[in-house]
Design a protein around this motif. Structure first.
Motif, PDB file in Angstrom:
ATOM      1  N   ASP A 134      14.337 -29.818   8.122  1.00 47.19           N
ATOM      2  CA  ASP A 134      15.497 -28.964   8.419  1.00 47.19           C
ATOM      3  C   ASP A 134      16.793 -29.671   8.030  1.00 47.19           C
ATOM      4  N   ARG A 137      17.078 -29.463   4.246  1.00 49.14           N
ATOM      5  CA  ARG A 137      17.451 -28.117   3.819  1.00 49.14           C
ATOM      6  C   ARG A 137      18.917 -27.833   4.094  1.00 49.14           C
ATOM      7  N   ASN A 138      19.407 -28.213   5.259  1.00 44.53           N
ATOM      8  CA  ASN A 138      20.814 -27.951   5.579  1.00 44.53           C
ATOM      9  C   ASN A 138      21.743 -28.733   4.649  1.00 44.53           C
ATOM     10  N   HIS A 141      21.614 -27.087   1.064  1.00 43.94           N
ATOM     11  CA  HIS A 141      22.351 -25.820   0.991  1.00 43.94           C
ATOM     12  C   HIS A 141      23.848 -26.043   1.136  1.00 43.94           C
ATOM     13  N   GLU A 160      19.561 -24.904  -4.783  1.00 49.85           N
ATOM     14  CA  GLU A 160      18.920 -24.242  -3.645  1.00 49.85           C
ATOM     15  C   GLU A 160      17.426 -24.043  -3.895  1.00 49.85           C
ATOM     16  N   ARG A 161      17.062 -23.637  -5.105  1.00 48.24           N
ATOM     17  CA  ARG A 161      15.634 -23.464  -5.409  1.00 48.24           C
ATOM     18  C   ARG A 161      14.887 -24.795  -5.337  1.00 48.24           C
ATOM     19  N   ASP A 164      14.495 -25.763  -1.626  1.00 47.87           N
ATOM     20  CA  ASP A 164      13.468 -24.957  -0.971  1.00 47.87           C
ATOM     21  C   ASP A 164      12.070 -25.374  -1.413  1.00 47.87           C
ATOM     22  N   TRP A 165      11.908 -25.667  -2.692  1.00 51.91           N
ATOM     23  CA  TRP A 165      10.605 -26.129  -3.164  1.00 51.91           C
ATOM     24  C   TRP A 165      10.236 -27.472  -2.547  1.00 51.91           C
ATOM     25  N   VAL A 167      11.168 -28.683   0.350  1.00 50.98           N
ATOM     26  CA  VAL A 167      10.824 -28.527   1.762  1.00 50.98           C
ATOM     27  C   VAL A 167       9.442 -27.898   1.914  1.00 50.98           C
ATOM     28  N   ASP A 168       9.145 -26.908   1.092  1.00 52.13           N
ATOM     29  CA  ASP A 168       7.835 -26.266   1.186  1.00 52.13           C
ATOM     30  C   ASP A 168       6.709 -27.180   0.716  1.00 52.13           C
ATOM     31  N   TRP A 170       6.619 -30.661   0.711  1.00 54.07           N
ATOM     32  CA  TRP A 170       7.133 -31.974   1.074  1.00 54.07           C
ATOM     33  C   TRP A 170       6.146 -33.095   0.751  1.00 54.07           C
TER      34      TRP A 170
END
Length: 264
Positions: A134, A137-138, A141, A160-161, A164-165, A167-168, A170
């Motif tokens: 988290d 991600r923060n 962004h 951003e992409r 997100d990739w 984090v998903d 990791w």
């Protein structure tokens, strides 16, 4: 069987652990942990270039034990990473390898160990993993929003992409990030550590030369003159003539008095 650490190795391990701990503490207080972690890695690299693996392991363990005082798992992992990457870089500094083999040593030794421990740690502690992801991600962004305000929409969307990739996925992003970190560490440590190692070797050679000269002056057989014997056994063994004079025992012991009897 591997021999135990001698006094010199223990001294180097203790001083390196104290210096690395001081650097990590300073980085934590100044909110510049990465920069000071690199400096701690340089300390371990210089130690690894001069000493064997067991010395670096003892210094790393001592630093990790001291890092408990700072609180949290962060300082402990920083101390461990400094020891692993430092030993890998120290091998390259010891053998004076070129740039590519030096980076290869860090990737071959430090990267698998650090990546495996990082992924395993995040897999076991799920709450810490969610908190870390988290946070990533923060931050990602937030950087994308700042770039978007500069009218760089395509760059912001790409960031951003990517975030997100990461984090998903990791479990793939962490080894990739650790590999890039290993390369950066190798480049910086090689640049700074070689200069520090040369200065340390020059200082030690100078001190060793001074100590050797003092030993030469203290040895009777290696100087041009002999010291005055201060024991009767020395006089009886070597004789007063060995000093290049024919003085008697009385003149030797009491130079300001006159004696009628001579020893010889």
């Amino acid at each position: 069987m591997t021999r135990r650490l001698d006094a010199a190795e223990l001294s180097d391990a203790a001083m390196s652990a104290a210096l690395a701990m001081g650097l990590l503490t300073t980085g934590r207080l100044l909110a510049a942990g990465t920069a000071f972690q690199i400096l701690a890695t340089i300390v371990m690299a210089v130690l690894g270039a001069r000493r064997r693996l067991r010395v670096v392991a003892v210094a790393t363990a001592a630093t990790m034990a001291l890092a408990v005082l700072l609180g949290g798992i962060g300082p402990i992992t920083q101390a461990f990473f400094a020891g692993v990457f430092g030993y890998a870089a120290g091998i390259g500094l010891r053998h004076r390898v070129r740039l590519v083999p030096h980076v290869g040593l860090s990737l071959a030794i430090g990267w698998p160990v650090v990546s495996a421990l990082s992924v395993g740690f995040l897999a076991v502690f799920s709450d810490l993993r969610r908190l870390t992801l988290d946070n990533v991600r923060n931050q990602g962004h937030g950087i994308a929003e700042a770039i978007e305000r500069a009218r760089l929409d395509s760059v912001a969307s790409g960031i951003e992409r990517f975030v997100d990739w990461s984090v998903d996925n990791w479990y793939l992003a962490v080894p990739i990030a650790q590999g890039l970190l290993a390369i950066a560490y190798a480049l910086v440590v090689r640049r700074i550590g070689r200069a520090i190692l040369d200065r340390v070797d020059a200082a030690l050679r100078h001190r060793s030369r001074q100590f050797s000269n003092r030993l030469d002056l203290a040895r009777v057989d290696r100087v041009g003159h002999r010291r005055i014997p201060n024991r009767l056994a020395d006089i009886a063994q070597h004789g007063v003539q060995s000093m290049g004079s024919s003085m008697d025992l009385g003149r030797l012991l009491w130079p300001n008095r006159h004696h009628a009897c001579a020893l010889m």
